[in-house]
Design a protein around this motif. Structure first.
Motif, PDB file in Angstrom:
ATOM      1  N   GLY A  23       0.818  -1.205   0.000  1.00  0.00           N
ATOM      2  CA  GLY A  23       0.000   0.000   0.000  1.00  0.00           C
ATOM      3  C   GLY A  23       0.851   1.252   0.000  1.00  0.00           C
ATOM      4  O   GLY A  23       1.977   1.255   0.486  1.00  0.00           O
ATOM      5  N   GLU A  24       0.285   2.279  -0.574  1.00  0.00           N
ATOM      6  CA  GLU A  24       0.903   3.604  -0.556  1.00  0.00           C
ATOM      7  C   GLU A  24      -0.114   4.553   0.066  1.00  0.00           C
ATOM      8  O   GLU A  24      -1.253   4.652  -0.399  1.00  0.00           O
ATOM      9  N   VAL A  25       0.309   5.233   1.114  1.00  0.00           N
ATOM     10  CA  VAL A  25      -0.595   6.105   1.860  1.00  0.00           C
ATOM     11  C   VAL A  25      -0.274   7.558   1.536  1.00  0.00           C
ATOM     12  O   VAL A  25       0.881   7.971   1.561  1.00  0.00           O
ATOM     13  N   THR A  26      -1.329   8.303   1.225  1.00  0.00           N
ATOM     14  CA  THR A  26      -1.193   9.728   0.937  1.00  0.00           C
ATOM     15  C   THR A  26      -2.091  10.493   1.894  1.00  0.00           C
ATOM     16  O   THR A  26      -3.270  10.151   2.049  1.00  0.00           O
ATOM     17  N   GLY A  27      -1.527  11.495   2.537  1.00  0.00           N
ATOM     18  CA  GLY A  27      -2.308  12.331   3.429  1.00  0.00           C
ATOM     19  C   GLY A  27      -2.383  13.751   2.901  1.00  0.00           C
ATOM     20  O   GLY A  27      -1.458  14.227   2.255  1.00  0.00           O
ATOM     21  N   GLU A  28      -3.501  14.389   3.141  1.00  0.00           N
ATOM     22  CA  GLU A  28      -3.667  15.788   2.762  1.00  0.00           C
ATOM     23  C   GLU A  28      -3.839  16.605   4.024  1.00  0.00           C
ATOM     24  O   GLU A  28      -4.673  16.282   4.883  1.00  0.00           O
ATOM     25  N   VAL A  29      -3.029  17.643   4.130  1.00  0.00           N
ATOM     26  CA  VAL A  29      -2.969  18.458   5.333  1.00  0.00           C
ATOM     27  C   VAL A  29      -3.424  19.872   4.990  1.00  0.00           C
ATOM     28  O   VAL A  29      -3.105  20.393   3.928  1.00  0.00           O
ATOM     29  N   GLU A  30      -4.174  20.467   5.883  1.00  0.00           N
ATOM     30  CA  GLU A  30      -4.599  21.864   5.743  1.00  0.00           C
ATOM     31  C   GLU A  30      -4.199  22.617   7.008  1.00  0.00           C
ATOM     32  O   GLU A  30      -3.941  22.010   8.044  1.00  0.00           O
ATOM     33  N   THR A  31      -4.168  23.913   6.896  1.00  0.00           N
ATOM     34  CA  THR A  31      -3.851  24.759   8.044  1.00  0.00           C
ATOM     35  C   THR A  31      -5.149  25.281   8.647  1.00  0.00           C
ATOM     36  O   THR A  31      -6.016  25.782   7.944  1.00  0.00           O
ATOM     37  N   GLU A  32      -5.265  25.115   9.938  1.00  0.00           N
ATOM     38  CA  GLU A  32      -6.425  25.614  10.677  1.00  0.00           C
ATOM     39  C   GLU A  32      -5.902  26.403  11.860  1.00  0.00           C
ATOM     40  O   GLU A  32      -5.245  25.830  12.747  1.00  0.00           O
ATOM     41  N   GLU A  33      -6.138  27.700  11.868  1.00  0.00           N
ATOM     42  CA  GLU A  33      -5.646  28.575  12.932  1.00  0.00           C
ATOM     43  C   GLU A  33      -4.143  28.390  13.141  1.00  0.00           C
ATOM     44  O   GLU A  33      -3.665  28.237  14.259  1.00  0.00           O
ATOM     45  N   ASN A  34      -3.404  28.363  12.030  1.00  0.00           N
ATOM     46  CA  ASN A  34      -1.941  28.215  12.027  1.00  0.00           C
ATOM     47  C   ASN A  34      -1.449  26.878  12.556  1.00  0.00           C
ATOM     48  O   ASN A  34      -0.308  26.757  12.992  1.00  0.00           O
ATOM     49  N   VAL A  35      -2.328  25.868  12.545  1.00  0.00           N
ATOM     50  CA  VAL A  35      -1.943  24.522  12.972  1.00  0.00           C
ATOM     51  C   VAL A  35      -2.210  23.577  11.811  1.00  0.00           C
ATOM     52  O   VAL A  35      -3.272  23.627  11.190  1.00  0.00           O
ATOM     53  N   LEU A  36      -1.248  22.719  11.512  1.00  0.00           N
ATOM     54  CA  LEU A  36      -1.449  21.725  10.462  1.00  0.00           C
ATOM     55  C   LEU A  36      -2.409  20.654  10.949  1.00  0.00           C
ATOM     56  O   LEU A  36      -2.246  20.115  12.041  1.00  0.00           O
ATOM     57  N   VAL A  37      -3.419  20.355  10.119  1.00  0.00           N
ATOM     58  CA  VAL A  37      -4.442  19.382  10.478  1.00  0.00           C
ATOM     59  C   VAL A  37      -4.591  18.400   9.326  1.00  0.00           C
ATOM     60  O   VAL A  37      -4.738  18.798   8.166  1.00  0.00           O
ATOM     61  N   ILE A  38      -4.546  17.108   9.632  1.00  0.00           N
ATOM     62  CA  ILE A  38      -4.749  16.083   8.605  1.00  0.00           C
ATOM     63  C   ILE A  38      -6.234  16.029   8.296  1.00  0.00           C
ATOM     64  O   ILE A  38      -7.053  15.808   9.193  1.00  0.00           O
ATOM     65  N   ARG A  39      -6.589  16.206   7.033  1.00  0.00           N
ATOM     66  CA  ARG A  39      -7.991  16.206   6.623  1.00  0.00           C
ATOM     67  C   ARG A  39      -8.401  14.937   5.875  1.00  0.00           C
ATOM     68  O   ARG A  39      -9.522  14.479   5.987  1.00  0.00           O
ATOM     69  N   ARG A  40      -7.481  14.414   5.060  1.00  0.00           N
ATOM     70  CA  ARG A  40      -7.798  13.261   4.231  1.00  0.00           C
ATOM     71  C   ARG A  40      -6.610  12.312   4.185  1.00  0.00           C
ATOM     72  O   ARG A  40      -5.465  12.750   4.116  1.00  0.00           O
ATOM     73  N   ILE A  41      -6.919  11.021   4.203  1.00  0.00           N
ATOM     74  CA  ILE A  41      -5.908   9.976   4.047  1.00  0.00           C
ATOM     75  C   ILE A  41      -6.450   8.990   3.019  1.00  0.00           C
ATOM     76  O   ILE A  41      -7.595   8.545   3.120  1.00  0.00           O
ATOM     77  N   HIS A  42      -5.615   8.671   2.041  1.00  0.00           N
ATOM     78  CA  HIS A  42      -6.000   7.691   1.024  1.00  0.00           C
ATOM     79  C   HIS A  42      -4.963   6.576   0.999  1.00  0.00           C
ATOM     80  O   HIS A  42      -3.766   6.834   0.999  1.00  0.00           O
ATOM     81  N   VAL A  43      -5.442   5.341   0.976  1.00  0.00           N
ATOM     82  CA  VAL A  43      -4.570   4.170   0.895  1.00  0.00           C
ATOM     83  C   VAL A  43      -4.790   3.518  -0.469  1.00  0.00           C
ATOM     84  O   VAL A  43      -5.891   3.050  -0.761  1.00  0.00           O
ATOM     85  N   ALA A  44      -3.762   3.533  -1.302  1.00  0.00           N
ATOM     86  CA  ALA A  44      -3.814   2.877  -2.618  1.00  0.00           C
ATOM     87  C   ALA A  44      -3.100   1.537  -2.464  1.00  0.00           C
ATOM     88  O   ALA A  44      -1.904   1.487  -2.197  1.00  0.00           O
ATOM     89  N   MET A  45      -3.850   0.461  -2.608  1.00  0.00           N
ATOM     90  CA  MET A  45      -3.309  -0.878  -2.386  1.00  0.00           C
ATOM     91  C   MET A  45      -3.133  -1.598  -3.720  1.00  0.00           C
ATOM     92  O   MET A  45      -3.919  -1.394  -4.645  1.00  0.00           O
ATOM     93  N   ARG A  46      -2.111  -2.428  -3.782  1.00  0.00           N
ATOM     94  CA  ARG A  46      -1.867  -3.236  -4.973  1.00  0.00           C
ATOM     95  C   ARG A  46      -1.708  -4.686  -4.518  1.00  0.00           C
ATOM     96  O   ARG A  46      -0.894  -4.987  -3.640  1.00  0.00           O
ATOM     97  N   LEU A  47      -2.488  -5.553  -5.120  1.00  0.00           N
ATOM     98  CA  LEU A  47      -2.468  -6.973  -4.797  1.00  0.00           C
ATOM     99  C   LEU A  47      -2.027  -7.751  -6.021  1.00  0.00           C
ATOM    100  O   LEU A  47      -2.594  -7.592  -7.103  1.00  0.00           O
ATOM    101  N   ILE A  48      -1.009  -8.576  -5.848  1.00  0.00           N
ATOM    102  CA  ILE A  48      -0.580  -9.485  -6.911  1.00  0.00           C
ATOM    103  C   ILE A  48      -1.374 -10.776  -6.728  1.00  0.00           C
ATOM    104  O   ILE A  48      -1.176 -11.509  -5.753  1.00  0.00           O
ATOM    105  N   ALA A  49      -2.293 -11.003  -7.652  1.00  0.00           N
ATOM    106  CA  ALA A  49      -3.173 -12.180  -7.584  1.00  0.00           C
ATOM    107  C   ALA A  49      -3.792 -12.387  -8.960  1.00  0.00           C
ATOM    108  O   ALA A  49      -3.870 -11.449  -9.753  1.00  0.00           O
ATOM    109  N   PRO A  50      -4.245 -13.595  -9.240  1.00  0.00           N
ATOM    110  CA  PRO A  50      -4.858 -13.849 -10.542  1.00  0.00           C
ATOM    111  C   PRO A  50      -6.186 -13.096 -10.700  1.00  0.00           C
ATOM    112  O   PRO A  50      -6.886 -12.829  -9.715  1.00  0.00           O
ATOM    113  N   GLU A  51      -6.514 -12.782 -11.919  1.00  0.00           N
ATOM    114  CA  GLU A  51      -7.762 -12.074 -12.242  1.00  0.00           C
ATOM    115  C   GLU A  51      -8.991 -12.831 -11.731  1.00  0.00           C
ATOM    116  O   GLU A  51     -10.019 -12.235 -11.422  1.00  0.00           O
TER     117      GLU A  51
END
Length: 93
Positions: A23-51
């Motif tokens: 998996g590859e995890v991506t987070g999106e951070v925004e500033t709220e009252e001069n504090v970094l806040v995590i708003r979104r996290i996405h996990v992109a997963m890759r599975l090696i397996a037959p169709e």
């Protein structure tokens, strides 16, 4: 989330061990009252397996999140999402 997804796959005899599920995890951070806040996290997963297991993997992907402790703890505070891609195992030589 990756561990819960992998465990649910393994319970259905879909091998997610030994680097077959990554998996590859991506987070999106925004500033709220001069504090970094995590708003979104996405996990992109890759599975090696037959169709042939795609339908089962899609089914698992549809329900696993609510069985994940991390997701259940954070989903009301942070937008959590995931996707998966399926890759064919290398052909045997």
């Amino acid at each position: 989330m990756l561990g819960t997804f992998g465990g649910a796959l393994e319970a259905r005899q879909i091998d997610a061990s030994n680097g077959k599920l990554v998996g590859e995890v991506t987070g999106e951070v925004e500033t709220e009252e001069n504090v970094l806040v995590i708003r979104r996290i996405h996990v992109a997963m890759r599975l090696i397996a037959p169709e042939s297991v795609r339908e089962a993997v899609e089914r698992v992907h549809g329900f696993y999140a609510m069985r994940c402790p991390l997701y259940r703890t954070l989903h009301n505070a942070i937008k959590l999402s995931s996707t998966f891609t399926l890759g064919e195992p290398p052909a045997a030589a």
